[in-house]
Scaffold this motif. Structure first.
Motif, PDB file in Angstrom:
ATOM      1  N   ASP A 173       1.003  -1.227   0.024  1.00  0.00           N
ATOM      2  CA  ASP A 173       0.029  -0.109  -0.056  1.00  0.00           C
ATOM      3  C   ASP A 173       0.851   1.162   0.003  1.00  0.00           C
ATOM      4  O   ASP A 173       0.652   1.979  -0.554  1.00  0.00           O
ATOM      5  CB  ASP A 173      -0.938   0.019   1.333  1.00  0.00           C
ATOM      6  CG  ASP A 173      -1.985  -1.048   1.014  1.00  0.00           C
ATOM      7  OD1 ASP A 173      -2.152  -1.489  -0.033  1.00  0.00           O
ATOM      8  OD2 ASP A 173      -2.791  -1.424   1.945  1.00  0.00           O
ATOM      9  N   GLU A 174       1.917   1.352   0.589  1.00  0.00           N
ATOM     10  CA  GLU A 174       2.841   2.415   0.953  1.00  0.00           C
ATOM     11  C   GLU A 174       3.465   2.723  -0.579  1.00  0.00           C
ATOM     12  O   GLU A 174       3.547   3.881  -1.040  1.00  0.00           O
ATOM     13  CB  GLU A 174       3.833   2.109   1.576  1.00  0.00           C
ATOM     14  CG  GLU A 174       4.785   3.133   2.427  1.00  0.00           C
ATOM     15  CD  GLU A 174       5.704   2.689   3.351  1.00  0.00           C
ATOM     16  OE1 GLU A 174       6.873   3.093   3.345  1.00  0.00           O
ATOM     17  OE2 GLU A 174       5.277   1.807   4.062  1.00  0.00           O
ATOM     18  N   TYR A 175       3.638   1.764  -1.166  1.00  0.00           N
ATOM     19  CA  TYR A 175       4.386   1.716  -2.534  1.00  0.00           C
ATOM     20  C   TYR A 175       3.208   1.807  -3.851  1.00  0.00           C
ATOM     21  O   TYR A 175       3.515   1.803  -5.004  1.00  0.00           O
ATOM     22  CB  TYR A 175       5.295   0.839  -3.030  1.00  0.00           C
ATOM     23  CG  TYR A 175       6.655   1.010  -2.190  1.00  0.00           C
ATOM     24  CD1 TYR A 175       7.596   1.766  -2.544  1.00  0.00           C
ATOM     25  CD2 TYR A 175       6.937   0.414  -0.803  1.00  0.00           C
ATOM     26  CE1 TYR A 175       8.764   1.891  -2.034  1.00  0.00           C
ATOM     27  CE2 TYR A 175       7.947   0.670   0.015  1.00  0.00           C
ATOM     28  CZ  TYR A 175       8.882   1.353  -0.370  1.00  0.00           C
ATOM     29  OH  TYR A 175      10.055   1.893   0.291  1.00  0.00           O
ATOM     30  N   LYS A 176       2.246   1.665  -3.490  1.00  0.00           N
ATOM     31  CA  LYS A 176       1.045   1.647  -4.501  1.00  0.00           C
ATOM     32  C   LYS A 176       1.187   0.540  -5.277  1.00  0.00           C
ATOM     33  O   LYS A 176       1.025   0.699  -6.312  1.00  0.00           O
ATOM     34  CB  LYS A 176       0.580   3.006  -4.985  1.00  0.00           C
ATOM     35  CG  LYS A 176       0.479   4.097  -4.059  1.00  0.00           C
ATOM     36  CD  LYS A 176       0.168   5.324  -4.725  1.00  0.00           C
ATOM     37  CE  LYS A 176      -0.336   6.683  -4.012  1.00  0.00           C
ATOM     38  NZ  LYS A 176       0.564   6.997  -2.599  1.00  0.00           N
TER      39      LYS A 176
END
Length: 203
Positions: free
Chosen positions: A57-60
């Motif tokens: 999620d952090e790096y999409k």
């Protein structure tokens, strides 16, 4: 833009190192991540999946769970299923229209069926013999090309691929390449991911 797809293999690493390798791979250019844990219980996969999803999620980057749509549902992510796993149309029913659902296909017939049932992409292989826990049967590049021509969804090549042999896919029109050990076992995960991503763009 061809995609670099990483299928995980955590059996050599403790959790901290495993998660670090995943983060380094995403930094290096991995576009899709599949959490594949054949030896873990559902509860263990769920707990590990929460940590992996946080990084994704952090790096999409989209996350998929191998074989287990109920865990994909619990984690709010996608699923990848093989021919003998939970049917694609039921995965779609469970996970909804927006979920990313991938399927393994080794023939034109299987590829068309997977597309009809609602798969978003196909994993086709094994292009080379693999050393993973999964039983594999070789799929020729010719068959890969025929499958690619027969469907409208993305088709990724999988099976023993790495930076030294990925040229076999030249002119195959592959939408991307799936790797396991080429990245998971690399000494420098970030640099290997970077180099591999660059190489597959040239195919």
């Amino acid at each position: 833009m061809k995609k670099l797809y990483l299928v995980t293999n955590s059996d050599k690493y403790d959790e901290e190192e495993f998660l670090q390798r995943i983060e380094d791979a995403l930094k290096g250019g991995v576009d899709i991540l599949q959490l594949r844990e054949k030896e873990k219980t559902d509860f263990e996969i769920l707990n590990l999946g929460k940590k992996v999803k946080k990084i994704c999620d952090e790096y999409k980057i989209p996350l998929l769970i191998d074989d287990k749509p109920h865990l994909a549902w619990a984690l709010g992510c996608g699923v990848h299923v093989g021919a003998d796993d939970f049917p694609i149309y039921l995965c779609r029913k469970l996970l909804g229209d927006k979920a990313l659902i991938g399927a393994t296909a080794k023939s034109v017939e299987a590829a068309k069926k997977a597309q009809e049932e609602g798969a978003n992409y196909l994993g086709v292989g094994a292009i080379f013999e693999t050393k993973t826990h999964v039983k594999t049967k070789r799929t020729s590049v010719e068959t890969f090309k025929e499958i690619k021509k027969s469907v409208d969804i993305d088709v990724y090549a999988i099976g023993g691929l790495n930076i030294d042999n990925v040229d076999i896919l030249k002119n195959s029109k592959a939408d991307g390449v799936c790797v396991v050990r080429a990245i998971m076992d690399a000494e420098d995960v970030y640099q290997t991911s970077l180099d591999l991503k660059k190489k597959i763009q040239e195919l």
